[in-house]
Design an enzyme around this catalytic site. Structure first.
Site, PDB file in Angstrom:
ATOM      1  N   SER A 117       0.852  -1.192   0.000  1.00 36.10           N
ATOM      2  CA  SER A 117       0.000   0.000   0.000  1.00 36.10           C
ATOM      3  C   SER A 117       0.883   1.236   0.000  1.00 36.10           C
ATOM      4  O   SER A 117       2.043   1.177   0.421  1.00 36.10           O
ATOM      5  CB  SER A 117      -0.856   0.023   1.271  1.00 36.10           C
ATOM      6  OG  SER A 117      -1.502   1.272   1.410  1.00 36.10           O
ATOM      7  N   TYR A 140      -1.797  -0.365  10.602  1.00 32.37           N
ATOM      8  CA  TYR A 140      -1.893  -0.692   9.171  1.00 32.37           C
ATOM      9  C   TYR A 140      -0.605  -0.263   8.452  1.00 32.37           C
ATOM     10  O   TYR A 140      -0.034  -1.036   7.679  1.00 32.37           O
ATOM     11  CB  TYR A 140      -3.108   0.021   8.565  1.00 32.37           C
ATOM     12  CG  TYR A 140      -3.373  -0.322   7.111  1.00 32.37           C
ATOM     13  CD1 TYR A 140      -3.984  -1.517   6.762  1.00 32.37           C
ATOM     14  CD2 TYR A 140      -3.025   0.562   6.090  1.00 32.37           C
ATOM     15  CE1 TYR A 140      -4.243  -1.827   5.426  1.00 32.37           C
ATOM     16  CE2 TYR A 140      -3.280   0.268   4.766  1.00 32.37           C
ATOM     17  CZ  TYR A 140      -3.891  -0.924   4.433  1.00 32.37           C
ATOM     18  OH  TYR A 140      -4.143  -1.226   3.105  1.00 32.37           O
ATOM     19  N   LYS A 156       2.207  -2.616   6.429  1.00 32.31           N
ATOM     20  CA  LYS A 156       2.518  -2.467   4.999  1.00 32.31           C
ATOM     21  C   LYS A 156       3.989  -2.122   4.796  1.00 32.31           C
ATOM     22  O   LYS A 156       4.609  -2.560   3.825  1.00 32.31           O
ATOM     23  CB  LYS A 156       1.606  -1.406   4.379  1.00 32.31           C
ATOM     24  CG  LYS A 156       0.125  -1.825   4.352  1.00 32.31           C
ATOM     25  CD  LYS A 156      -0.068  -3.093   3.527  1.00 32.31           C
ATOM     26  CE  LYS A 156      -1.524  -3.526   3.455  1.00 32.31           C
ATOM     27  NZ  LYS A 156      -1.730  -4.708   2.599  1.00 32.31           N
ATOM     28  N   TYR A 191     -12.197  10.565   0.381  1.00 28.86           N
ATOM     29  CA  TYR A 191     -11.331  10.427  -0.799  1.00 28.86           C
ATOM     30  C   TYR A 191     -11.906  11.141  -2.022  1.00 28.86           C
ATOM     31  O   TYR A 191     -11.151  11.660  -2.851  1.00 28.86           O
ATOM     32  CB  TYR A 191     -11.037   8.948  -1.076  1.00 28.86           C
ATOM     33  CG  TYR A 191     -10.076   8.361  -0.067  1.00 28.86           C
ATOM     34  CD1 TYR A 191      -8.847   8.979   0.177  1.00 28.86           C
ATOM     35  CD2 TYR A 191     -10.388   7.217   0.656  1.00 28.86           C
ATOM     36  CE1 TYR A 191      -7.951   8.466   1.114  1.00 28.86           C
ATOM     37  CE2 TYR A 191      -9.501   6.689   1.591  1.00 28.86           C
ATOM     38  CZ  TYR A 191      -8.287   7.327   1.814  1.00 28.86           C
ATOM     39  OH  TYR A 191      -7.408   6.817   2.746  1.00 28.86           O
TER      40      TYR A 191
HETATM   41  N1  LIG Z   1      -8.566  -0.530  -1.355  1.00 24.06           N
HETATM   42  C1  LIG Z   1      -7.504   0.227  -1.258  1.00 24.06           C
HETATM   43  O1  LIG Z   1      -7.566   1.464  -1.436  1.00 24.06           O
HETATM   44  C2  LIG Z   1      -6.161  -0.371  -0.951  1.00 24.06           C
HETATM   45  C3  LIG Z   1      -5.059   0.473  -1.028  1.00 24.06           C
HETATM   46  C4  LIG Z   1      -3.792  -0.034  -0.769  1.00 24.06           C
HETATM   47  C5  LIG Z   1      -3.646  -1.369  -0.442  1.00 24.06           C
HETATM   48  N2  LIG Z   1      -4.739  -2.176  -0.344  1.00 24.06           N
HETATM   49  C6  LIG Z   1      -4.499  -3.581  -0.016  1.00 24.06           C
HETATM   50  O2  LIG Z   1      -4.995  -4.407  -1.024  1.00 24.06           O
HETATM   51  C7  LIG Z   1      -5.395  -5.667  -0.482  1.00 24.06           C
HETATM   52  C8  LIG Z   1      -6.839  -5.956  -0.879  1.00 24.06           C
HETATM   53  O3  LIG Z   1      -7.659  -4.940  -0.348  1.00 24.06           O
HETATM   54  P1  LIG Z   1      -9.132  -4.628  -0.851  1.00 24.06           P
HETATM   55  O4  LIG Z   1      -9.256  -3.163  -0.975  1.00 24.06           O
HETATM   56  O5  LIG Z   1      -9.480  -5.512  -2.000  1.00 24.06           O
HETATM   57  O6  LIG Z   1      -9.929  -5.036   0.465  1.00 24.06           O
HETATM   58  P2  LIG Z   1     -11.224  -5.945   0.681  1.00 24.06           P
HETATM   59  O7  LIG Z   1     -11.541  -5.817   2.114  1.00 24.06           O
HETATM   60  O8  LIG Z   1     -12.258  -5.632  -0.325  1.00 24.06           O
HETATM   61  O9  LIG Z   1     -10.667  -7.392   0.357  1.00 24.06           O
HETATM   62  C9  LIG Z   1      -9.719  -8.038   1.184  1.00 24.06           C
HETATM   63  C10 LIG Z   1      -9.872  -9.534   0.994  1.00 24.06           C
HETATM   64  O10 LIG Z   1      -8.957 -10.191   1.860  1.00 24.06           O
HETATM   65  C11 LIG Z   1      -9.648 -11.227   2.520  1.00 24.06           C
HETATM   66  N3  LIG Z   1      -9.032 -11.541   3.808  1.00 24.06           N
HETATM   67  C12 LIG Z   1      -9.031 -10.768   4.920  1.00 24.06           C
HETATM   68  N4  LIG Z   1      -8.422 -11.425   5.918  1.00 24.06           N
HETATM   69  C13 LIG Z   1      -8.051 -12.623   5.437  1.00 24.06           C
HETATM   70  C14 LIG Z   1      -7.416 -13.750   6.002  1.00 24.06           C
HETATM   71  N5  LIG Z   1      -7.030 -13.771   7.288  1.00 24.06           N
HETATM   72  N6  LIG Z   1      -7.181 -14.837   5.221  1.00 24.06           N
HETATM   73  C15 LIG Z   1      -7.568 -14.833   3.924  1.00 24.06           C
HETATM   74  N7  LIG Z   1      -8.195 -13.791   3.337  1.00 24.06           N
HETATM   75  C16 LIG Z   1      -8.432 -12.705   4.091  1.00 24.06           C
HETATM   76  C17 LIG Z   1     -11.047 -10.704   2.698  1.00 24.06           C
HETATM   77  O11 LIG Z   1     -11.955 -11.745   2.957  1.00 24.06           O
HETATM   78  C18 LIG Z   1     -11.279 -10.011   1.375  1.00 24.06           C
HETATM   79  O12 LIG Z   1     -11.724 -10.900   0.398  1.00 24.06           O
HETATM   80  C19 LIG Z   1      -5.207  -5.549   1.026  1.00 24.06           C
HETATM   81  O13 LIG Z   1      -3.972  -6.107   1.387  1.00 24.06           O
HETATM   82  C20 LIG Z   1      -5.178  -4.043   1.254  1.00 24.06           C
HETATM   83  O14 LIG Z   1      -4.472  -3.683   2.402  1.00 24.06           O
HETATM   84  C21 LIG Z   1      -5.994  -1.693  -0.598  1.00 24.06           C
END
Ligand SMILES: NC(=O)c1ccc[n+]([C@@H]2O[C@H](COP(=O)([O-])OP(=O)(O)OC[C@H]3O[C@@H](n4cnc5c(N)ncnc54)[C@H](O)[C@@H]3O)[C@@H](O)[C@H]2O)c1
Length: 264
Positions: free
Chosen positions: A155, A168, A172, A213
């Site tokens: 991230s 968080y 990361k 945002y």
């Molecule tokens: N959305 C954003 O703006 C953003 C920005 C930077 C980084 N990220 C990163 O991208 C990744 C995906 O995020 P997202 O936005 O799709 O979030 P989201 O919450 O929509 O999806 C996250 C997924 O991870 C799964 N998950 C959570 N804990 C878990 C576990 N213990 N074991 C297996 N699966 C698990 C959830 O069930 C879900 O399907 C994350 O690592 C998040 O930190 C997201």
């Protein structure tokens, strides 16, 4: 002896929805056979598998909590057996804090949860998969896109201090070092390791802070004035997965609309 099977194979964690789903679908477009890991929602995971098939690939869902050591072992064994090989591991699963709390107030419970899921899980999952990948390389097994690769979704929080979610940010930032460590360790086997660093992406994770945002985008907080989409991350991971960055390892790919730029 080398054995090349036609279908490339990937394991994507947390792929039921959001960015993970976007990645799985883009890998599907490249014809990947995808192990869709999910934590709880099997219907969403099956929906993702159907989308991967629609895109031209194939897949199956595997339930596993990546923060559990026992689940990680089962996940890797089951994925490797069904896939035949693991050409690409995508560490995507991650969580935001349940509640944002100032670092002068935030508690240990949230810290432990985030480190366990966001950092310890991927660190030890990568260890298990890397051992499999080394064995594949040594046995001459290779997919159509070449040697195995590992991609971790971190991230912009890896280097951006948000004082209301320190746990968080630290998780990361840890993934950035994890990428460097595995890149340095696995290069001798031809296994490249990458960090994909998303900016603000429209998923369930960010739906609760949409207003904030929207406003920041309007004010020009990053040069490309729009939300990122899961497919933006998926396309970056797909480029890595088909071998388009062969002479790069330990590399950070920012997929953030230019947020990381410093301007004057
Ligand atoms: N959305 C954003 O703006 C953003 C920005 C930077 C980084 N990220 C990163 O991208 C990744 C995906 O995020 P997202 O936005 O799709 O979030 P989201 O919450 O929509 O999806 C996250 C997924 O991870 C799964 N998950 C959570 N804990 C878990 C576990 N213990 N074991 C297996 N699966 C698990 C959830 O069930 C879900 O399907 C994350 O690592 C998040 O930190 C997201």
């Amino acid at each position: 002896m080398s054995s090349i099977t036609q279908q490339p194979a990937a394991l994507v964690t947390g792929a039921g929805r959001g960015i993970g789903r976007g990645i799985a679908v883009e890998l599907g477009r490249l014809g990947f056979y995808v192990a869709v890991n999910y934590a709880g929602n099997s219907a969403a995971a099956e929906e993702c598998v159907a989308l991967v098939r629609d895109a031209g690939g194939d897949g199956f869902a595997i339930k596993a909590d990546i923060s559990s050591g026992r689940d990680r072992v089962r996940l890797v064994e089951e994925a490797a057996e069904k896939l035949g090989r693991i050409d690409v591991l995508v560490n995507n699963a991650g969580v935001a804090p349940t509640e944002r709390a100032d670092i002068l107030e935030a508690g240990e419970e949230s810290f432990d949860r985030l480190i366990s899921i966001n950092l310890k899980g991927p660190y030890f999952l990568t260890q298990l998969v890397a051992r499999k990948m080394i064995a594949q390389v040594e046995s001459g097994a290779a997919g159509p896109f070449g040697p195995p690769r590992i991609v971790t979704v971190s991230s912009m929080s890896a280097y951006t201090a948000s004082t209301n979610r320190g746990d968080y940010c630290i998780s990361k930032a840890g993934l950035a070092m994890m990428t460097a460590l595995y890149a340095a360790r696995l290069a001798e086997y031809g296994i490249n390791v990458y960090e994909v660093r998303p900016g603000v992406i429209a998923t369930d994770m960010t739906s609760g802070v949409k207003g904030k945002y929207d406003e920041l985008i309007e004010q020009g907080a990053w040069p490309i004035k729009r939300w990122g989409a899961p497919s933006d991350i998926g396309r970056a991971v797909a480029a890595i997965s088909r071998g388009d960055l062969p002479y790069s390892t330990g590399e950070v790919i920012n997929v953030d609309g230019g947020f990381h730029l410093r301007t004057l």
